[in-house]
Design an enzyme around this catalytic site. Structure first.
Site, PDB file in Angstrom:
ATOM      1  N   GLY A  15      31.897  42.810  38.373  1.00  0.00           N
ATOM      2  CA  GLY A  15      33.333  43.454  37.867  1.00  0.00           C
ATOM      3  C   GLY A  15      33.419  44.775  38.306  1.00  0.00           C
ATOM      4  N   ALA A  27      25.897  58.984  45.605  1.00  0.00           N
ATOM      5  CA  ALA A  27      24.920  58.527  46.218  1.00  0.00           C
ATOM      6  C   ALA A  27      24.659  58.799  47.708  1.00  0.00           C
ATOM      7  CB  ALA A  27      24.856  56.905  46.079  1.00  0.00           C
ATOM      8  N   ARG A  29      26.377  61.410  49.066  1.00  0.00           N
ATOM      9  CA  ARG A  29      26.147  62.806  49.562  1.00  0.00           C
ATOM     10  C   ARG A  29      24.805  63.228  49.494  1.00  0.00           C
ATOM     11  NH1 ARG A  29      32.040  65.459  48.318  1.00  0.00           N
ATOM     12  NH2 ARG A  29      33.264  64.592  49.989  1.00  0.00           N
ATOM     13  N   ARG A  76      32.120  38.691  43.293  1.00  0.00           N
ATOM     14  CA  ARG A  76      30.898  37.761  42.687  1.00  0.00           C
ATOM     15  C   ARG A  76      30.648  36.987  43.873  1.00  0.00           C
ATOM     16  NH1 ARG A  76      34.111  38.618  37.653  1.00  0.00           N
ATOM     17  NH2 ARG A  76      33.026  40.104  36.352  1.00  0.00           N
ATOM     18  N   ASP A 107      24.286  42.878  34.972  1.00  0.00           N
ATOM     19  CA  ASP A 107      22.811  42.088  35.116  1.00  0.00           C
ATOM     20  C   ASP A 107      22.823  41.238  36.268  1.00  0.00           C
ATOM     21  OD1 ASP A 107      24.796  40.404  33.700  1.00  0.00           O
ATOM     22  OD2 ASP A 107      23.176  40.213  32.115  1.00  0.00           O
ATOM     23  N   GLY A 108      23.965  40.479  36.458  1.00  0.00           N
ATOM     24  CA  GLY A 108      24.086  39.267  37.584  1.00  0.00           C
ATOM     25  C   GLY A 108      23.650  40.047  38.947  1.00  0.00           C
ATOM     26  N   THR A 130      29.119  48.518  34.611  1.00  0.00           N
ATOM     27  CA  THR A 130      30.065  47.630  34.034  1.00  0.00           C
ATOM     28  C   THR A 130      30.521  48.081  32.611  1.00  0.00           C
ATOM     29  OG1 THR A 130      29.813  45.529  32.673  1.00  0.00           O
ATOM     30  CG2 THR A 130      27.745  46.815  32.954  1.00  0.00           C
ATOM     31  N   ILE A 131      31.939  47.720  32.446  1.00  0.00           N
ATOM     32  CA  ILE A 131      32.453  48.149  31.019  1.00  0.00           C
ATOM     33  C   ILE A 131      31.899  47.449  29.958  1.00  0.00           C
ATOM     34  CG2 ILE A 131      34.613  48.436  32.498  1.00  0.00           C
ATOM     35  CD1 ILE A 131      35.967  46.104  30.802  1.00  0.00           C
ATOM     36  N   ASP A 132      31.169  46.566  30.044  1.00  0.00           N
ATOM     37  CA  ASP A 132      30.725  45.845  28.876  1.00  0.00           C
ATOM     38  C   ASP A 132      29.432  46.685  28.156  1.00  0.00           C
ATOM     39  OD1 ASP A 132      32.660  44.020  29.498  1.00  0.00           O
ATOM     40  OD2 ASP A 132      31.117  42.280  30.107  1.00  0.00           O
ATOM     41  N   ASP A 134      26.241  46.125  28.662  1.00  0.00           N
ATOM     42  CA  ASP A 134      25.365  44.871  27.973  1.00  0.00           C
ATOM     43  C   ASP A 134      23.968  44.937  28.816  1.00  0.00           C
ATOM     44  OD1 ASP A 134      26.542  43.973  30.514  1.00  0.00           O
ATOM     45  OD2 ASP A 134      26.917  41.912  29.881  1.00  0.00           O
ATOM     46  N   ARG A 159      48.927  50.169  16.474  1.00  0.00           N
ATOM     47  CA  ARG A 159      49.130  50.484  15.155  1.00  0.00           C
ATOM     48  C   ARG A 159      50.456  51.341  14.567  1.00  0.00           C
ATOM     49  NH1 ARG A 159      45.642  50.647  10.634  1.00  0.00           N
ATOM     50  NH2 ARG A 159      43.669  50.481  11.712  1.00  0.00           N
ATOM     51  N   ARG A 176      32.933  39.546  27.471  1.00  0.00           N
ATOM     52  CA  ARG A 176      32.550  37.943  27.460  1.00  0.00           C
ATOM     53  C   ARG A 176      31.344  37.521  26.827  1.00  0.00           C
ATOM     54  NH1 ARG A 176      33.335  36.178  33.362  1.00  0.00           N
ATOM     55  NH2 ARG A 176      32.062  37.903  33.735  1.00  0.00           N
ATOM     56  N   GLY A 190      39.858  52.482  13.362  1.00  0.00           N
ATOM     57  CA  GLY A 190      40.008  52.076  12.060  1.00  0.00           C
ATOM     58  C   GLY A 190      40.252  50.973  11.586  1.00  0.00           C
ATOM     59  N   ALA A 191      39.814  49.970  12.711  1.00  0.00           N
ATOM     60  CA  ALA A 191      40.068  48.571  12.491  1.00  0.00           C
ATOM     61  C   ALA A 191      39.375  48.094  11.178  1.00  0.00           C
ATOM     62  CB  ALA A 191      39.372  47.555  13.604  1.00  0.00           C
ATOM     63  N   HIS A 257      42.795  43.155  31.469  1.00  0.00           N
ATOM     64  CA  HIS A 257      42.180  43.890  32.773  1.00  0.00           C
ATOM     65  C   HIS A 257      42.763  45.359  32.777  1.00  0.00           C
ATOM     66  CE1 HIS A 257      40.960  39.974  33.982  1.00  0.00           C
ATOM     67  NE2 HIS A 257      39.991  40.680  34.626  1.00  0.00           N
TER      68      HIS A 257
HETATM   69  O1  F6P Z   1      32.119  42.190  33.083  1.00  0.00           O
HETATM   70  C1  F6P Z   1      33.153  42.966  32.812  1.00  0.00           C
HETATM   71  C2  F6P Z   1      34.313  42.057  32.315  1.00  0.00           C
HETATM   72  O2  F6P Z   1      35.534  42.702  32.453  1.00  0.00           O
HETATM   73  C3  F6P Z   1      34.098  41.156  31.038  1.00  0.00           C
HETATM   74  O3  F6P Z   1      34.318  42.053  30.216  1.00  0.00           O
HETATM   75  C4  F6P Z   1      35.215  40.038  31.312  1.00  0.00           C
HETATM   76  O4  F6P Z   1      34.926  38.903  30.464  1.00  0.00           O
HETATM   77  C5  F6P Z   1      35.010  39.754  32.901  1.00  0.00           C
HETATM   78  O5  F6P Z   1      34.609  41.025  33.320  1.00  0.00           O
HETATM   79  C6  F6P Z   1      36.453  39.502  33.383  1.00  0.00           C
HETATM   80  O6  F6P Z   1      36.126  39.183  34.748  1.00  0.00           O
HETATM   81  P1  F6P Z   1      37.122  38.808  35.865  1.00  0.00           P
HETATM   82  O7  F6P Z   1      37.781  40.238  36.183  1.00  0.00           O
HETATM   83  O8  F6P Z   1      36.700  37.922  37.012  1.00  0.00           O
HETATM   84  O9  F6P Z   1      38.191  38.019  35.057  1.00  0.00           O
END
Ligand code: F6P
Length: 327
Positions: A15, A27, A29, A76, A107-108, A130-132, A134, A159, A176, A190-191, A257
């Site tokens: 992603g 990288a 430069r 991917r 990680d993939g 990655t935005i996650d 993780d 809000r 995910r 403040g959820a 997205h």
């Molecule tokens: O891994 C980043 C991510 O944005 C996850 O948060 C999300 O579940 C997934 O990618 C969505 O993937 P795709 O863009 O393939 O639908």
């Protein structure tokens, strides 16, 4: 003693994440500064297999530090998980004389890099993009801060309208397998509740707490739920709450997205630049098959196999804090 790396291939994989371009720029430069030949590999491992590889110069990365997405495109790639796919990829790298790789992804993507570097004599450096957020071995991943800011901006706006109508909003954010975007954006806005995949969701407790808020006439509530929460996403949660607390006027907003795009934040530009620079230095210094991370604001190197397996830990005390602050 490892061989000198003279020609590097750079790719983005998995992603996309805001800040990837800033990292590619750094990288490229740094490689050129060190008299290396630098190649961009388009669409990650797919481009390696299809020989979508082109030489880059300093101008190829001009005017991209501020742009979201990735000029190298991303994908991917299932074929890379097969030995035949990797053989094709290696043959293409050899054709260009590429003898070092920088992979910006999740990680993939690192798993692929680890297998590849074991099979063929080619050093790989991973950069967490990655935005996650993780991935273990780094406090931040490229794109996370921007994604959280985007989510916060959206939830603040939600809000406003929630308040105008006295509504309960369930906001689903990305993630995910990881709840970091939910956790940071939920705390930042403040959820009332934050539901994440790392913690079993106790729906009864959420309902009880919302019922109690209804009794107190606290009708504006924001529940942030990560898409990968074990109970399900925003729509599933809304259904059960509607059934059990009919008094609440509920709406669901799925941010989707939008969280992956946009100009990178200052933090993302900074870490992306530092990581891209450092990855090339790793290739030069023989610090191979590692992921470049940042821990306590210092560069930190984790063997690729460790960057794959371990995830970051959610701080339990933060979840306790959410309950206290939303009371
Ligand atoms: O891994 C980043 C991510 O944005 C996850 O948060 C999300 O579940 C997934 O990618 C969505 O993937 P795709 O863009 O393939 O639908």
């Amino acid at each position: 003693m490892s061989k000198k790396v003279t020609k590097i291939g750079i790719m983005t994989s998995g992603g996309d994440a805001p800040g990837m371009n800033a990292c590619v720029r750094a990288a490229v430069r740094t490689g050129l500064f060190n008299k290396m030949e630098v190649y961009g590999i388009t669409r990650g491992y797919s481009g390696m297999i299809d020989d979508d590889i082109h030489k880059m110069d300093s101008r190829s990365v001009a005017n991209i530090i501020q742009r979201g997405g990735t000029i190298l495109k991303t994908a991917r790639c299932k074929e890379f998980m097969t030995p035949e796919g990797r053989k094709k990829a290696y043959a293409n790298l050899k054709k260009h004389g590429i003898n070092g790789l920088i992979i910006i992804g999740g990680d993939g993507s690192f798993k692929g890099a680890q297998i590849f570097s074991n099979e063929f004599d080619i050093p790989c450096i991973g950069i967490p993009g990655t935005i996650d957020k993780d991935i273990a071995g780094t406090d931040f991943t490229i794109g996370f801060d921007t994604a959280v800011n985007t989510a916060i901006d959206a939830i603040d706006k939600i809000r406003d309208t929630a308040d105008a109508h006295d509504r309960l909003f369930i906001v689903e954010v990305m993630g995910r397998d990881a709840g970091y975007i939910a956790l940071y954006s939920g705390i930042g806005t403040g959820a009332e509740h934050i539901l994440i995949p790392e913690q079993k969701t106790d729906v009864e407790a959420v309902i009880k707490s919302l019922q109690e808020k209804e009794r107190r006439k606290k009708l504006v509530n924001i529940v942030v739920v990560a898409e990968g929460d074990d109970f399900g996403g925003g729509n599933e949660l809304a259904e059960i709450i509607k059934e059990r607390i009919p008094g609440f006027d509920i709406r669901v907003a799925i941010l989707g997205h939008v969280q992956r795009g946009g100009a990178p934040s200052s933090l993302d530009r900074m870490i992306a630049s530092r990581m891209g620079y450092s990855a090339v230095n790793c290739l030069i210094e023989g610090n191979h098959n590692v992921m470049v991370g940042i821990v306590n604001n210092k560069m930190h190197y984790t063997p690729l196999d460790k960057a794959i397996k371990a995830k970051q830990r959610i701080n339990e005390d933060w979840l306790k804090m959410v309950k206290i602050l939303a009371s």
